[in-house]
Motif scaffolding. Sequence first.
Motif, PDB file in Angstrom:
ATOM      1  N   VAL A   1      41.409  60.204   0.788  1.00  0.00           N
ATOM      2  CA  VAL A   1      41.348  61.064   1.980  1.00  0.00           C
ATOM      3  C   VAL A   1      42.290  62.255   1.830  1.00  0.00           C
ATOM      4  O   VAL A   1      43.381  62.120   1.265  1.00  0.00           O
ATOM      5  N   ALA A   2      41.825  63.406   2.298  1.00  0.00           N
ATOM      6  CA  ALA A   2      42.686  64.596   2.386  1.00  0.00           C
ATOM      7  C   ALA A   2      42.934  64.870   3.858  1.00  0.00           C
ATOM      8  O   ALA A   2      41.980  64.935   4.652  1.00  0.00           O
ATOM      9  N   ILE A   3      44.204  64.995   4.223  1.00  0.00           N
ATOM     10  CA  ILE A   3      44.576  65.286   5.618  1.00  0.00           C
ATOM     11  C   ILE A   3      44.968  66.758   5.680  1.00  0.00           C
ATOM     12  O   ILE A   3      45.840  67.204   4.921  1.00  0.00           O
ATOM     13  N   VAL A   4      44.337  67.499   6.571  1.00  0.00           N
ATOM     14  CA  VAL A   4      44.589  68.936   6.649  1.00  0.00           C
ATOM     15  C   VAL A   4      45.572  69.216   7.791  1.00  0.00           C
ATOM     16  O   VAL A   4      45.307  68.882   8.949  1.00  0.00           O
ATOM     17  N   THR A   5      46.706  69.816   7.436  1.00  0.00           N
ATOM     18  CA  THR A   5      47.745  70.107   8.445  1.00  0.00           C
ATOM     19  C   THR A   5      48.276  71.530   8.301  1.00  0.00           C
ATOM     20  O   THR A   5      49.442  71.786   8.574  1.00  0.00           O
ATOM     21  N   VAL A   6      47.398  72.447   7.864  1.00  0.00           N
ATOM     22  CA  VAL A   6      47.808  73.860   7.890  1.00  0.00           C
ATOM     23  C   VAL A   6      47.586  74.396   9.300  1.00  0.00           C
ATOM     24  O   VAL A   6      46.878  73.795  10.103  1.00  0.00           O
TER      25      VAL A   6
ATOM     26  N   ALA B   1      36.864  61.410   2.203  1.00  0.00           N
ATOM     27  CA  ALA B   1      36.865  61.937   3.574  1.00  0.00           C
ATOM     28  C   ALA B   1      37.955  62.982   3.705  1.00  0.00           C
ATOM     29  O   ALA B   1      38.965  62.932   2.996  1.00  0.00           O
ATOM     30  N   VAL B   2      37.728  63.928   4.611  1.00  0.00           N
ATOM     31  CA  VAL B   2      38.736  64.945   4.931  1.00  0.00           C
ATOM     32  C   VAL B   2      38.985  64.872   6.431  1.00  0.00           C
ATOM     33  O   VAL B   2      38.033  64.824   7.227  1.00  0.00           O
TER      34      VAL B   2
ATOM     35  N   ASN C   1      38.331  73.805  13.580  1.00  0.00           N
ATOM     36  CA  ASN C   1      38.819  73.441  12.239  1.00  0.00           C
ATOM     37  C   ASN C   1      37.822  72.548  11.497  1.00  0.00           C
ATOM     38  O   ASN C   1      37.549  72.761  10.308  1.00  0.00           O
ATOM     39  N   GLU C   2      37.287  71.558  12.203  1.00  0.00           N
ATOM     40  CA  GLU C   2      36.366  70.619  11.550  1.00  0.00           C
ATOM     41  C   GLU C   2      35.111  71.350  11.078  1.00  0.00           C
ATOM     42  O   GLU C   2      34.597  71.075   9.999  1.00  0.00           O
ATOM     43  N   GLU C   3      34.637  72.303  11.887  1.00  0.00           N
ATOM     44  CA  GLU C   3      33.432  73.048  11.519  1.00  0.00           C
ATOM     45  C   GLU C   3      33.703  73.881  10.259  1.00  0.00           C
ATOM     46  O   GLU C   3      32.885  73.953   9.348  1.00  0.00           O
ATOM     47  N   THR C   4      34.876  74.519  10.227  1.00  0.00           N
ATOM     48  CA  THR C   4      35.231  75.334   9.050  1.00  0.00           C
ATOM     49  C   THR C   4      35.287  74.457   7.802  1.00  0.00           C
ATOM     50  O   THR C   4      34.772  74.817   6.745  1.00  0.00           O
ATOM     51  N   LEU C   5      35.911  73.289   7.931  1.00  0.00           N
ATOM     52  CA  LEU C   5      36.033  72.381   6.782  1.00  0.00           C
ATOM     53  C   LEU C   5      34.652  71.871   6.360  1.00  0.00           C
ATOM     54  O   LEU C   5      34.306  71.887   5.172  1.00  0.00           O
ATOM     55  N   ALA C   6      33.858  71.460   7.340  1.00  0.00           N
ATOM     56  CA  ALA C   6      32.538  70.888   7.025  1.00  0.00           C
ATOM     57  C   ALA C   6      31.634  71.929   6.369  1.00  0.00           C
ATOM     58  O   ALA C   6      30.812  71.588   5.516  1.00  0.00           O
ATOM     59  N   GLY C   7      31.823  73.199   6.765  1.00  0.00           N
ATOM     60  CA  GLY C   7      30.994  74.264   6.191  1.00  0.00           C
ATOM     61  C   GLY C   7      31.268  74.492   4.711  1.00  0.00           C
ATOM     62  O   GLY C   7      30.422  75.007   3.985  1.00  0.00           O
TER      63      GLY C   7
ATOM     64  N   LEU D   1      36.330  64.216   9.216  1.00  0.00           N
ATOM     65  CA  LEU D   1      36.674  63.469  10.428  1.00  0.00           C
ATOM     66  C   LEU D   1      37.523  64.345  11.333  1.00  0.00           C
ATOM     67  O   LEU D   1      38.250  65.227  10.864  1.00  0.00           O
ATOM     68  N   ALA D   2      37.447  64.091  12.631  1.00  0.00           N
ATOM     69  CA  ALA D   2      38.295  64.807  13.585  1.00  0.00           C
ATOM     70  C   ALA D   2      39.510  63.954  13.916  1.00  0.00           C
ATOM     71  O   ALA D   2      39.451  62.721  13.872  1.00  0.00           O
TER      72      ALA D   2
END
Length: 301
Positions: free
Chosen positions: A69-74, A93-94, A103-109, A116-117
């Motif tokens: 899993v990658a956790i995004v915290t920027v 999973a991210v 944020n989730e939409e940007t990542l999923a795109g 995941l949210a």
Amino acid sequence: MEIVVFGAGSLGSLVGGLLARERAHDVTLVARRDHADAVRESGLRVEGELEARVDPTATTDGRELAADVAIVTVKTADTAAAAEALATGSFDAVLSLQNGMGNEETLAGALDAPVLAGTASYGAIRREPGVVECTGLGEVVVGARGGGSSHLADRVGRTFAAAGLETAVADDMPRRLWEKLAVNAGINPITALADVDNGAVLERAAIEVARVTARETARVARACGVDLSDRDAVAAMEAVATDTAANASSMRQDVRAERRTEIDAINGYVVDRADERGLEVPANRTLTALVRSWERARGLR
Ligand SMILES: NC(=O)C1=CN([C@@H]2O[C@H](COP(=O)(O)OP(=O)(O)OC[C@H]3O[C@@H](n4cnc5c(N)ncnc54)[C@H](OP(=O)(O)O)[C@@H]3O)[C@@H](O)[C@H]2O)C=CC1
Ligand SMILES: CC(C)(CO)C(=O)C(=O)O
């Protein structure tokens, strides 16, 4: 589990540090040079409400990494760049733990991996390279970004909980994200513009502005098909202002440090969705305009 934390500043260092306790997980922090160097040399120290000394891997290069899993915290303005870097790697999973919407939409795109949210109500401040302070205990909530159950969210939730983080897995993430948005929309710009602690939002005239802002946010949420009542949005905002009364909000910290804020993804997001639906959101519009003026005057936008 192998875990990458992309954007290990305040929140990412806290969450990554807690996940690395007792070597429970193999954690890699993607951080700026000074922090990554300090973590590599002397490890990461967590202090404040929680204490730990851990030795995660640290790197400045977020490209071509692989993990469960990658956790995004920027911060939200950096989400697109984070997505671009993560797209060169491989993840089951991210998960975004960021504030604000989109944020989730940007990542999923940008990513093939499922996104995941999440929300986090822990408070964190990176005090110096290699040191993060936990300024408030809270909870991490994870779930499918469109709502419903998710085996991946269950797995990530179990991983967080096993490492001692207060964690909930939720099947109503869209509602939770809008509720968190109402909290941040009510608290963040007021505390940033007035330069006050979160608790001051509950006082005198400020509370009326914060309540109207949270109610407007709930109305826009409902127009977007999310069942968030005015009452729940206001109650959530007031509960967080009470629980974090002594905290400096993230937007106030940004303003104090003369950094660009997350206004576009918080109140600005409410205004954009309201405009699309012909709704009036004067409090959110005013707060957005004021914070953007401040950013413009400092050449931050
Ligand atoms: N701090 C808190 O208590 C909480 C924060 N949040 C949310 O979490 C998110 C992160 O907040 P916070 O931790 O405070 O922010 P920080 O600015 O402290 O952390 C983000 C870090 O990511 C770094 N970064 C950005 N892009 C890259 C990159 N490409 N490679 C390596 N490092 C990178 C930033 O460096 P640089 O600054 O140099 O760009 C910064 O150090 C926000 O959405 C915030 O609203 C939510 C709940 C609580
Ligand atoms: C919950 C709150 C308002 C805590 O300060 C926050 O999320 C922030 O500061 O961005």
